[in-house]
Write an enzyme that holds these catalytic residues in place. Structure first.
Site, PDB file in Angstrom:
ATOM      1  N   ILE A  30      39.990  42.225  41.638  1.00  0.00           N
ATOM      2  CA  ILE A  30      38.814  41.352  41.772  1.00  0.00           C
ATOM      3  C   ILE A  30      38.071  41.564  43.090  1.00  0.00           C
ATOM      4  CG2 ILE A  30      39.611  39.607  40.148  1.00  0.00           C
ATOM      5  CD1 ILE A  30      40.313  37.850  42.603  1.00  0.00           C
ATOM      6  N   HIS A  93      53.177  47.550  41.779  1.00  0.00           N
ATOM      7  CA  HIS A  93      51.883  47.876  41.183  1.00  0.00           C
ATOM      8  C   HIS A  93      51.336  49.174  41.743  1.00  0.00           C
ATOM      9  CE1 HIS A  93      50.959  45.419  44.735  1.00  0.00           C
ATOM     10  NE2 HIS A  93      49.769  45.997  44.784  1.00  0.00           N
TER      11      HIS A  93
END
Length: 130
Positions: A30, A93
């Protein structure tokens, strides 16, 4: 306590998903470095990528490769850079970052702040290419 990413997997926090299967999830950052910056995670929460079992580790990278191919089709770029940092959120991640120049994957540069609509459009382009 569940990580932010585990809450995304559970549907408790919304995300702009670009790809998903039973074990892995890819969604837009984001606050991206560039348009199309994607995070790829195992759904199973593990803090450190090198603590993943071999099957999950290899599966994560294979899934990330498929996502990178879709990013490159959807977002004009020379390469899709790969980074594993893992300090900001305690959930393994991989960052996939579309690159046209080396500085595109410089994590110390200011992040972008795209609107929800811009993120939605970018996610749709990548999903369509996946």
């Amino acid at each position: 306590m569940a990580s932010l990413f585990s809450k995304i997997v559970a549907g408790e926090i919304p995300a702009h998903k670009v790809a998903e299967d039973e074990s892995f999830l890819a969604f837009l950052d984001i606050n991206p470095l560039v348009e199309g910056h994607v995070l790829v995670i195992p759904k199973k929460e593990e803090d450190y990528i090198f603590d993943l079992d071999d099957d999950t580790y290899l599966g994560l990278h294979a899934f990330a490769k498929r996502v990178a191919v879709a990013i490159r089709k959807a977002i004009p770029c020379k390469r899709v850079g790969v980074a594993v940092i893992g300090l900001e959120i305690p959930h393994a991640h991989i960052h996939l970052v579309p690159m046209n120049q080396m500085d595109d994957i410089n994590f110390s540069r200011p992040k972008l702040h795209p609107s929800g609509e811009e993120l939605r459009e970018t996610a749709e382009k990548i999903r369509a290419a996946f």
